[in-house]
Each structure stands twice: as structure tokens, then as C-alpha cells.
Enzyme design. Sequence first.
Site, PDB file in Angstrom:
ATOM      1  N   CYS A  27      17.975  39.979  11.893  1.00  0.00           N
ATOM      2  CA  CYS A  27      16.837  39.239  12.426  1.00  0.00           C
ATOM      3  C   CYS A  27      16.743  37.930  11.649  1.00  0.00           C
ATOM      4  O   CYS A  27      17.753  37.407  11.184  1.00  0.00           O
ATOM      5  CB  CYS A  27      15.554  40.062  12.336  1.00  0.00           C
ATOM      6  SG  CYS A  27      15.120  40.587  10.673  1.00  0.00           S
ATOM      7  N   ALA A  28      15.540  37.387  11.458  1.00  0.00           N
ATOM      8  CA  ALA A  28      15.400  36.073  10.839  1.00  0.00           C
ATOM      9  C   ALA A  28      15.779  36.064   9.366  1.00  0.00           C
ATOM     10  O   ALA A  28      16.294  35.066   8.854  1.00  0.00           O
ATOM     11  CB  ALA A  28      13.963  35.579  11.002  1.00  0.00           C
TER      12      ALA A  28
END
Length: 485
Positions: A27-28
Site C-alpha cells: 500500500c502507501a
Amino acid sequence: MADFKQDAKQLLEDIGGPENISAVTHCATRMRFVLNDPAKADNKKIEKIPSVKGTFTQAGQYQVIIGNDVATFYNEFEKVSGKTGVSKDDVKAASKKNQTLLQRTMSVFAEIFSPLIPAIVVGGLILGFRNILEAVPFDSLGGETIVSVYPIWNTINSFLWLPGEAIFHFLPVGITWSIAKKMGTTQILGIVLGITLVSPQLLNAYSVASTSAADIPFWDFGLFQIDMIGYQAQVIPAMLAGFLLAYFELGLRKIIPEAVSMIFVPLFALVPAIFIAHAVLGPIGWQIGSWISDLVYAGLTSSFRWLFGLLFGFFYSPLVITGLHHMSNAIDLQLVADFDGTNLWPMIALSNIAQGSAVLAMLILHWKDKEEQSVSLPATISCYLGVTEPAMFGINLKYFYPFLAAMIGSGLAGMMSSIFNVTAYSIGVGGLPGLLSIKNQYWGQFIICMVIAIVVPIALTFVFSKSKKLNKMGVEDLPTPKLGS
């Protein structure tokens, strides 16, 4: 650009090798694994890898915090592991085998509300700003409000109601769309269902209480009647209707021939779902939502509200670890719909601030440790801006005593917030900017609570660092801080 090849090799080895990886994505800021045997992952070794800022397990996924360079790290990991990443949805599906029933339930809440959070946060900020414009009298304006003195600001205030109304009054549309997306069904049908719950031809939900029973419009089906009531801002009715439509569509796909499915699946799924939503699920969901919000509101406004705030503030951070905190989004939104504000969300913002303050204390304690600073400084900033994961999993849980200090500070701040009855317009930015989402008459009280959430965790982290039982390192191993040098 950093070279992560060696770190990626080390992570692959310490996580149990490629044969232990069922699925992987990112993810981020995090690598997200579904492991065949989570016990094979060596947390201590993994957390010593230079580019790793922490590890934790949540919702059946083993997550490794890398930071903003996670995409580059992920590419190197693919090369050395031979494991091709899959989508986040595939990882979530694979991780269900490692989840309990409660974890799967909370995961559903997370997947429904997470896509809506950006809009809800913006809506909360807009409502707060509009309140300053139209409801706050200023001595410098002769006791008048900004909109009453300046026509241009009156126009801006009116314009800002467009997104404000779209976000909150039409919230059921977002919920039914999000459920359709999560369930893998036709998203436009979810949107249409949501629109039928807030259609202008229905009596607005905000007008129901002030309308006599005899004046409520209805559909007359001969043998029975259905009240034409809208469900603006209602959460539970929209969720029930959204899941009903999704299961109707999934079931119909199995029995209707593919040649005519494009016609009959949408027809036989949508129309009955709309009818049942208004005839059965809407009224039931409204009542359930009212019971939940009434119960929480009673706790937040009773003579024991100080205890409610203390316990909620203290235990909110552990709830984040388990994923149970996602339920609070639905409760917050229901409180906003029923009581025009939420007393719960301010305590969540204070909990985030407390976690950031504990990391700030660790930054000071470890001020000579450049490696620790590389984690602590960005974690402090992100935490004060509402993103707690780098702080909690990268620092506070790693040492434990700053996490405990933050819990105590959050509990005390939550207690004061409950005593002061601090109320927010809606969910906002969960850190220092959260002040903008607080109703203006509570700004002073919320600032006092923020001071508590900053000062207490910092002070307690310093105190706890000297405890051999709480401090894994021992205070003698820490460099002596020289502030200002």
C-alpha cells in the site's frame, strides 16, 4: 535512489522464504503479506533490517512498514523472491483464512467506509468553516456574523453547501456504491439504489420528526401502504439495503442464463431491493441506528461520561491494532445524523495526537540515534496530521512504554473531552488539524484537551523510560539529550 536489493533478500529470508508467502502486495507505506505459517516470520530480525520501520499483523495480513519508498522496495522484493504481487483485493481474500469471525466482520466495515473517508473528512471541514461564516458573531463586526456583513462571503457560504449536502445528506449513495464495489457486483446499481433512498420525492429524513403522522406521504398498494420517507445521512438502512441488493444480484447470476442476464439480473435484483428497502429494511435499520446512537450518546452525556471518555480514550489505540476501531466510523456518522454532531470523534483525534506526542518524546530521548530519528521524525509529523500507523507500529509498540504513555494521555484527554461535551460536526482530520472540525463553541475546551494529549504522553514517556520493567533498553543505554545543541 536507495538500493533495497540486500534488504529485500534479508526480508525474504527472515519471513520464511518464498514458500511461506501465499500472497504479497503493498500500500502507501507497507509491504502486505499473507503467510502460510505466520510463526515462521522472525519479527526481531525483520525489524533490524535498515529499511524496515516496524512490523505488525492485522486482519490476517503480516505487514512490514517501509515508508514512502515502499514501491521501490516492492519491485526489488519481486525480483529476489520470484513472487509476483497480486491486487489488494486478492490479498484481502487470501488473508481471510487467518481471520476470526470478528476480524472478518470488522474488515467488512473497513472496506465499506475506507473509500468514503476522504469525502467525509472534507465534509467535516466544510461544515466547520461554514459555521464560522454564518454562526459566529465577531466583536469587530459589531456583533454580526461574517455572512451578514459581507455579501461575497454569504455567496461562498451558500456555494459550500453544495458539497456539504452532497457528502452528508446523500451519504447512503456512497455506502450502497461502496458495498457493491466490495461485493464485486454492479456498482451503478448500488448508486441507483442509494439515490432511491434519498430521492427528492420522499419526505426528507430531517423533516420526519417535525411532521405529523397524518401528513407523512405514502404509496398506496391497495392491501398495504408504505411511508415515503427518505434516509438522508442514515447509515444502517443504507448498509442493509446495499447488502440485500448485492446478494440478490449474486444469487440471480447463478440461475439466470447468461444470454439474458444483462436484462433480467439488474431488473430482478434492483426493483425488489428498492421495495424491500423502503418497506422493511429502511424502518428496521433506522430503528437499529437510533438505538445504537442513543446508547452511545447516553454514555457520552450521562453523569458517568467522564468514565466513558476515560475508557474510550485509553483503549482506542489497542482497538486500532485489532481493527475494531472501524466500527466507530458508522457510529460517528449515525450520531451526526441523529444529534447534529458527534462527541466520539474528538476523542479519536486526541488519541492520534497522544500517539504522536509519545513518539516526539522518543525522538528527544534518542536524539543522537540517526537511524531512530529517521523513523521518529516522519512518524511524529504524520501522527499529528492524523496517520498513526508509522508512530504506533514503528516506535511506540516496539518499545511499549511510549504506547502506554500515549494510552494514558489519550484517556485523560478523552475524559476531559467528555466532561466538556466537546462536539464535532463530523469526522475530520484526526490530528492537530482536527480543531477545524470541532464546533466553534468548543474550540477552547478542545485546545485544553489537545494540550493534555501532548504534555501527558511526553512527560510519561520520559518517566517510563527510567523504568527497567517498561524499558527494554534500560535508561542507562540512552544518550543524554542536550536540547538546543
